[in-house]
Write a protein that holds these residues in place. Structure first.
Motif, PDB file in Angstrom:
ATOM      1  N   PHE B 278       0.850  -1.192   0.000  1.00  0.00           N
ATOM      2  CA  PHE B 278       0.000   0.000   0.000  1.00  0.00           C
ATOM      3  C   PHE B 278       0.883   1.238   0.000  1.00  0.00           C
ATOM      4  O   PHE B 278       2.089   1.152   0.253  1.00  0.00           O
ATOM      5  N   ALA B 471      -8.047  -0.546   4.329  1.00  0.00           N
ATOM      6  CA  ALA B 471      -7.585  -1.893   4.015  1.00  0.00           C
ATOM      7  C   ALA B 471      -8.119  -2.815   5.105  1.00  0.00           C
ATOM      8  O   ALA B 471      -8.133  -2.455   6.269  1.00  0.00           O
ATOM      9  N   LEU B 481      -8.843  -3.439  -0.253  1.00  0.00           N
ATOM     10  CA  LEU B 481      -8.290  -2.101  -0.086  1.00  0.00           C
ATOM     11  C   LEU B 481      -9.236  -1.169  -0.829  1.00  0.00           C
ATOM     12  O   LEU B 481      -9.287  -1.159  -2.050  1.00  0.00           O
TER      13      LEU B 481
END
Lengths: 369, 505
Positions: B278, B471, B481
């Motif tokens: 991420f 997430a 996500l």
């Protein structure tokens, strides 16, 4: 507020003083029960410790190892490590100091003495360093490792004074004379008090400053107070702890060097550590882990050590009474410390801030069952 | 008929504080009575008085109409008052029956009557639908079931009034649902329950009546059916509380933290984190949702260098920082750890020492290794002001502050110098609404200023009202996500909950 602060500062002093008075009273009771004159015994104790120049010097010189070992305990305990290896560290320091003192006798004093003292410091630090590394690398409990290292050091000394270091006639289990150039000069002439006494006092203030006013002191304090939070906060708690243990050993090593290079001693014998390594812990306990408070606490125990002999000789009080007194000091002072803690705790409860499981849990398990 | 418990005019003073001031309240048999108040409002003192741990200075306690003086927890139990502590008093290596039998007087001493206790446990468990096997080891039970064992212990001792002290703090949402069922069936069987919690939703969903405490005084007792969240919050805090947050839209800035393909394996190849990727941009809050124990802690510890990832890369402002140490992390970011008492503060040290943990070795706080107490003092004083930390002085031990103020100390320490990156793990755990509001405001201000935030939370509401992207972490993996736009809370719950069953199996 002002008055509160004064009370807060005074109450430990008063409580400790009360504990001491109680100790004296009970000790006199014990002496009376053993069939001796308690007042005469106390006089003898006093005279033995403070009766003259020599006595006072003897008392003060006995403070040196007590203060240094107490400081060693305090430094290690700041990181919440419990070292009981001061006997071994004293011996290790003494060995290296003696080795330097026996060799290099051609050196002038300005070099030879500092070198010998430094050797003592290094010896203690190395001996503690073994326990520190075992703790850091292998999670070996420092209580056990330092205790066992004591036994090893004792046997090494036993071998040295009957082997490589033994005096030339080969009759006594002790080393040959340490070179005068490696010995502390007398502070008061013809007395056991030498210049290592001011050094020890300076060390007390030095350690106090380090703990209170340096970033290392802060790291050490936070590590001891909550290791995980310290780590989250970016403190390398492992190396801080290792340093603390090593410094603690260095202080004991300095004490060891003093026992051989200062005072009346001329050579290393097999029991020169004379239990200072454990008595120093008690001094720290009595001082409630405050460096400066080690000075009066060490004075008290030095007094008992120094004056106890005369008490036995003059009044016939067995020396075990002195040990009883030492025990009483510890019990009563520890007990009064508990008293102070209790008062602190009530105040905490009042704030009703966060649950503190340990106390609550203990109470509930005991009472709910 | 007299109520089961009647406390009248209870006052308890401690040096410097009045913990309870003229407190009166009554609990009827068959009632679930909520006790609501901020940390430090006097809830625990009141309960300690009821349980015989603290002696009141004034006031009377009546049980079944008879005035009593409760001398000890044992005495309280004899009077039918039982308490489930937040921290359980169980021996994990013993069975349920053995735990219940501990401290219980046998009817034929010195023989223990374990079989008889076990039968009693089985019978009670049956009656209230507890599903507990008396022969199972307590250590093998989930937290929710252990809590039931605590309740069983009290029932076996004949408790008629059960005090549950913050029972939900340790439970997952599912376990809380089950506890609700348990409480209701106990009340239906005629037991009275005092339910302590500062969570308004919980009080509203289970309590029949609710007594609100503030600064040691009773603000009122209300029937929960006739009130709502806003008015309860107002009673508790003394002013209107805004928890609905406004998140102004923002243009995403440069990425601050980029995590790619992060794996973390435990010793026996057990996978703790798998394939975590991420990014967090400036002015963005990324929320990690999930049931506790699904890798949140490990993720935080990897990101701040306490653990080292097995594989994967972490980049901070374009620079690879995969091999971090906590010390280096603290230079680039700040952290609010999930467990305040264990990881964030030292309870035994002073407020001042806790406030300077991140700054003491910088200029001007220290110079060549020597600290400057005066600089500390001024700095801390300004933080107290800015973060509204309520403390008698800088020198008091951290232990003496309420949970909310302790968290403010952490917040002040971490956020005063505008860190570019903030990891906030369970930042409102254990806090009351007033303090939660404060934390939310601070987090949003940080976002406004362009800071990047990783918010780890088990509270779905919190994530939904603060995060820009969410997430869902399950068993160390991201199962989703999502942009936080029109997210269906049911769906999110399913993602978390369905997966939590996978964890259990």
């Amino acid at each position: 507020m002002r008055r509160d602060q004064v009370t807060a500062a005074l109450s430990p002093v008063l409580v400790n003083l009360g504990a001491l008075l109680l100790t004296v009273a009970i000790s006199m009771g014990v002496i009376a029960v053993s069939g001796n004159d308690p007042v005469a015994a106390m006089r003898a104790l006093w005279d033995g410790a403070f009766g003259g120049r020599t006595q006072i010097a003897g008392t003060l010189s006995k403070m040196i190892p007590l203060m240094l070992v107490a400081l060693g305990w305090i430094v290690a305990y700041r990181a919440r490590r419990v070292s009981i290896g001061f006997e071994g560290q004293i011996l290790a320091g003494g060995i290296l100091a003696t080795w330097v003192g026996l060799s290099f006798s051609s050196l002038p004093m300005v070099i030879h003495l500092p070198l010998a003292v430094l050797a003592g410091v290094v010896g203690g630090a190395l001996w503690a360093g073994i326990a520190a590394v075992l703790w850091a690398r292998r999670s070996v409990n420092e209580i056990i490792s330092t205790l066992l290292l004591n036994l090893i050091a004792i046997q090494i000394v036993n071998w040295l004074v009957r082997g490589p270091f033994q005096e030339s006639t080969g009759t006594f289990p002790r080393s040959g004379p340490i070179a005068p150039s490696a010995r502390w000069p007398e502070l008061i002439e013809h007395t056991p008090l030498s210049w290592d006494f001011p050094l020890a006092l300076a060390t007390v203030f030095g350690i106090w400053f380090v703990l209170k006013r340096t970033t290392f002191g802060f790291r050490l304090q936070f590590t001891g107070a909550n290791e995980e939070a310290a780590r989250y906060g970016g403190i390398d708690t492992r190396s801080v702890t290792v340093i603390a243990l090593v410094v603690s050993g260095a202080l004991a090593g300095l004490a060891g060097s003093s026992l051989l290079l200062g005072g009346e001693s001329r050579s290393m014998s097999d029991n020169f550590s004379a239990n200072y390594g454990f008595e120093g812990i008690v001094v720290a306990l009595l001082a409630r882990n405050h460096p400066i408070a080690c000075i009066p606490a060490a004075l008290l125990f030095a007094l008992l050590r120094q004056g106890g002999g005369l008490m036995e000789a003059r009044v016939g009080v067995p020396s075990s009474v002195v040990m009883i007194t030492q025990g009483l000091v510890i019990l009563l002072v520890a007990g009064s410390g508990f008293l102070l803690d209790q008062r602190g705790r009530v105040r905490v409860d009042a704030e009703e801030s966060t649950p503190h499981p340990p106390t609550e849990a203990r109470r509930a398990t005991v009472e709910v069952g | 008929m007299a109520p089961l418990l009647q406390m009248t005019g209870i006052t308890k003073r401690f040096p410097g504080v009045v913990a309870c001031r003229d407190v009166s309240f009554a609990v009827e048999a068959g009632e679930i009575h909520g006790l609501l108040g901020e940390n430090g409002a006097g809830k625990s003192t009141l309960v300690k008085i009821l349980y015989g741990l603290v002696d009141p200075d004034e006031g009377r306690i009546e049980i079944d109409g008879r005035e009593v003086r409760i001398r000890s927890p044992r005495h309280a139990l004899a009077l039918g008052v039982g308490m489930v502590h937040q921290h359980f008093m169980l021996v994990p290596t013993m069975t349920v029956a053995e735990n219940v039998a501990l401290g219980l007087r046998s009817d034929r001493p010195p023989l223990s009557r374990l079989r008889r206790v076990a039968a009693k446990v089985a019978e009670l468990s049956q009656r209230y639908g507890f599903h507990i096997d008396p022969d199972q080891q307590v250590g093998e039970l989930s937290v929710g079931l252990q809590q039931r064992v605590e309740i069983l212990k009290l029932l076996c001792r004949g408790a008629e009034l059960l005090v549950l002290d913050e029972p939900t703090a340790v439970l997952t949402p599912q376990e809380w649902q089950q506890l609700r069922g348990t409480m209701r069936s106990l009340a239906d069987a005629g037991k009275a329950i005092v339910f302590i919690s500062h969570k308004l939703d919980e009080q509203l969903s289970i309590s029949d009546r609710c007594t609100v405490l503030r600064d040691g005084s009773v603000m009122g007792t209300v029937a929960t059916a006739e009130t709502d969240k806003a008015s309860l919050a107002r009673m508790m805090v003394g002013r209107d509380v805004v928890l609905r947050t406004e998140r102004p839209p923002r243009a995403p800035g440069r990425p601050v933290l980029e995590v790619h393909g992060l794996h973390l394996n435990a010793a026996e190849d057990r996978c703790l984190l798998a394939d975590i990727s991420f990014t967090i941009a400036q002015g963005e809050i990324v929320g990690i949702a999930g049931v506790d124990g699904n890798g949140q802690r490990e993720l935080v510890e990897v990101l701040m260098g306490i653990r080292t990832a097995t594989t994967g890369t972490i980049r901070h402002e374009g620079e690879t920082v995969t091999r971090l140490t906590p010390r280096r992390y603290n230079r680039i970011g700040a952290v609010i750890p999930e467990d305040r008492h264990r990881m964030a503060i030292a309870l035994g040290l002073s407020v001042r020492e806790n406030l300077v943990l991140k700054d003491f070795c910088r200029q001007p706080f220290s110079h060549r290794g020597i600290t400057r107490p005066r600089v500390f003092r001024d700095f801390c004083a300004s933080l107290l002001q800015e973060f509204d930390i309520r403390t008698p002085s800088l020198d008091v031990a951290m232990r003496q502050l309420s949970g909310g103020n302790q968290q403010k100390v952490v917040l002040a320490r971490e956020m005063h110098r505008d860190p570019g990156l903030l990891i906030a793990a369970q930042p409102t755990r254990g806090l009351d609404v007033g303090a939660i509001e404060f934390v939310y405001r601070r987090l949003l201000e940080h976002r406004e200023r362009g800071g990047a935030t990783l918010l780890v939370s088990t509270e779905l509401d919190e994530i939904l009202s603060l995060a820009d992207r969410i997430a869902v972490l399950v068993s160390g993996r991201f199962v989703a996500l999502l942009e936080n736009r029109d997210i269906d809370i049911q769906e999110l719950g399913l993602l978390m909950g369905g997966a939590s069953e996978m964890v259990a199996s």
